[in-house]
Design a protein around this motif. Sequence first.
Motif, PDB file in Angstrom:
ATOM      1  N   ALA A  84       0.822  -1.207   0.000  1.00 21.45           N
ATOM      2  CA  ALA A  84       0.000   0.000   0.000  1.00 21.45           C
ATOM      3  C   ALA A  84       0.860   1.262   0.000  1.00 21.45           C
ATOM      4  CB  ALA A  84      -0.937  -0.001   1.198  1.00 21.45           C
ATOM      5  N   SER A  85       1.942   1.241   0.764  1.00 19.21           N
ATOM      6  CA  SER A  85       2.857   2.394   0.784  1.00 19.21           C
ATOM      7  C   SER A  85       3.511   2.581  -0.572  1.00 19.21           C
ATOM      8  CB  SER A  85       3.934   2.199   1.849  1.00 19.21           C
ATOM      9  OG  SER A  85       3.358   2.138   3.126  1.00 19.21           O
ATOM     10  N   ALA A  86       3.889   1.485  -1.200  1.00 20.06           N
ATOM     11  CA  ALA A  86       4.523   1.557  -2.524  1.00 20.06           C
ATOM     12  C   ALA A  86       3.539   2.094  -3.556  1.00 20.06           C
ATOM     13  CB  ALA A  86       5.040   0.184  -2.934  1.00 20.06           C
ATOM     14  N   GLU A  87       2.287   1.661  -3.478  1.00 18.59           N
ATOM     15  CA  GLU A  87       1.286   2.174  -4.423  1.00 18.59           C
ATOM     16  C   GLU A  87       1.111   3.678  -4.275  1.00 18.59           C
ATOM     17  OE1 GLU A  87      -2.422   0.069  -4.260  1.00 18.59           O
ATOM     18  OE2 GLU A  87      -1.467  -1.853  -4.680  1.00 18.59           O
ATOM     19  N   ARG A  88       1.090   4.149  -3.041  1.00 16.82           N
ATOM     20  CA  ARG A  88       0.971   5.598  -2.807  1.00 16.82           C
ATOM     21  C   ARG A  88       2.194   6.320  -3.358  1.00 16.82           C
ATOM     22  NH1 ARG A  88      -2.734   9.168  -0.237  1.00 16.82           N
ATOM     23  NH2 ARG A  88      -1.640  11.142  -0.264  1.00 16.82           N
ATOM     24  N   GLY A  89       3.358   5.746  -3.184  1.00 13.59           N
ATOM     25  CA  GLY A  89       4.586   6.358  -3.683  1.00 13.59           C
ATOM     26  C   GLY A  89       4.637   6.441  -5.193  1.00 13.59           C
ATOM     27  N   LEU A  90       3.955   5.513  -5.872  1.00 15.46           N
ATOM     28  CA  LEU A  90       3.935   5.548  -7.341  1.00 15.46           C
ATOM     29  C   LEU A  90       3.265   6.812  -7.875  1.00 15.46           C
ATOM     30  CD1 LEU A  90       3.184   1.862  -8.359  1.00 15.46           C
ATOM     31  CD2 LEU A  90       5.257   3.169  -8.773  1.00 15.46           C
ATOM     32  N   LEU A  91       2.440   7.432  -7.055  1.00 13.67           N
ATOM     33  CA  LEU A  91       1.797   8.685  -7.483  1.00 13.67           C
ATOM     34  C   LEU A  91       2.817   9.810  -7.653  1.00 13.67           C
ATOM     35  CD1 LEU A  91      -1.302   8.641  -5.111  1.00 13.67           C
ATOM     36  CD2 LEU A  91      -1.261   8.090  -7.550  1.00 13.67           C
ATOM     37  N   TYR A  92       3.930   9.713  -6.955  1.00 10.96           N
ATOM     38  CA  TYR A  92       4.906  10.812  -6.925  1.00 10.96           C
ATOM     39  C   TYR A  92       6.287  10.425  -7.430  1.00 10.96           C
ATOM     40  CZ  TYR A  92       1.306  12.066  -3.558  1.00 10.96           C
ATOM     41  OH  TYR A  92       0.116  12.294  -2.937  1.00 10.96           O
ATOM     42  N   CYS A  93       6.462   9.228  -7.955  1.00 11.25           N
ATOM     43  CA  CYS A  93       7.812   8.736  -8.234  1.00 11.25           C
ATOM     44  C   CYS A  93       8.381   9.263  -9.546  1.00 11.25           C
ATOM     45  CB  CYS A  93       7.837   7.216  -8.235  1.00 11.25           C
ATOM     46  SG  CYS A  93       7.009   6.461  -9.634  1.00 11.25           S
ATOM     47  N   SER A  94       9.700   9.216  -9.587  1.00  8.75           N
ATOM     48  CA  SER A  94      10.440   9.456 -10.823  1.00  8.75           C
ATOM     49  C   SER A  94      10.934   8.097 -11.302  1.00  8.75           C
ATOM     50  CB  SER A  94      11.608  10.413 -10.567  1.00  8.75           C
ATOM     51  OG  SER A  94      12.502   9.836  -9.652  1.00  8.75           O
ATOM     52  N   SER A  95      11.615   8.074 -12.398  1.00 13.26           N
ATOM     53  CA  SER A  95      12.010   6.788 -12.983  1.00 13.26           C
ATOM     54  C   SER A  95      12.882   5.955 -12.048  1.00 13.26           C
ATOM     55  CB  SER A  95      12.732   7.018 -14.300  1.00 13.26           C
ATOM     56  OG  SER A  95      13.899   7.789 -14.080  1.00 13.26           O
ATOM     57  N   SER A  96      13.732   6.600 -11.257  1.00 14.50           N
ATOM     58  CA  SER A  96      14.643   5.829 -10.407  1.00 14.50           C
ATOM     59  C   SER A  96      13.924   5.149  -9.242  1.00 14.50           C
ATOM     60  CB  SER A  96      15.752   6.732  -9.880  1.00 14.50           C
ATOM     61  OG  SER A  96      15.195   7.751  -9.079  1.00 14.50           O
ATOM     62  N   THR A  97      12.922   5.787  -8.685  1.00 13.91           N
ATOM     63  CA  THR A  97      12.228   5.188  -7.557  1.00 13.91           C
ATOM     64  C   THR A  97      11.027   4.349  -7.978  1.00 13.91           C
ATOM     65  OG1 THR A  97      10.960   7.215  -7.261  1.00 13.91           O
ATOM     66  CG2 THR A  97      12.919   6.928  -5.878  1.00 13.91           C
ATOM     67  N   CYS A  98      10.519   4.559  -9.177  1.00 13.40           N
ATOM     68  CA  CYS A  98       9.344   3.800  -9.633  1.00 13.40           C
ATOM     69  C   CYS A  98       9.625   2.299  -9.676  1.00 13.40           C
ATOM     70  CB  CYS A  98       8.891   4.276 -11.012  1.00 13.40           C
ATOM     71  SG  CYS A  98       7.990   5.824 -10.986  1.00 13.40           S
TER      72      CYS A  98
END
Length: 141
Positions: free
Chosen positions: A118-132
């Motif tokens: 769930a935390s990772a899904e939320r982070g996908l809203l704001y990620c750049s290519s390196s963190t995606c």
Amino acid sequence: MPELKPKYFRALLLALGLLFLGACASGPAPVSPEAPEANLPRSRVPTPTLPTDSTVSPAVSPVDSLLEEARAFREGGNLSASFARLERALRIAPQRAEVYLELARSHDAAGRPQRASASAERGLLYCSSSTCAALRKFIES
């Protein structure tokens, strides 16, 4: 003396408040180019020294410091301290994907894969290519 109605009294207070703020908003008078220099002789006026590139350390943001601390606590096994740092980081920067990535890692270390996902899904809203890519690993697992 006539009695003021509440409606007029509020308008009068508003006008006085705006007048006061307007007076406070004006800055100091501009300095003319002909303004006299300081009374110190030229030899005594300190000249600022700028640091060279080798002495300048990059500024570390508070969020980056919190992420480093959270990572160190997680790796040391102190998950409650890690989560405390990550909560502070989320309050400061709720749109930083790195915070959600570290949060997913901490939830994973705590044995909570659903929360990590769930935390990772939320982070996908704001990620750049390196963190995606790193965030997607938590969702796919």
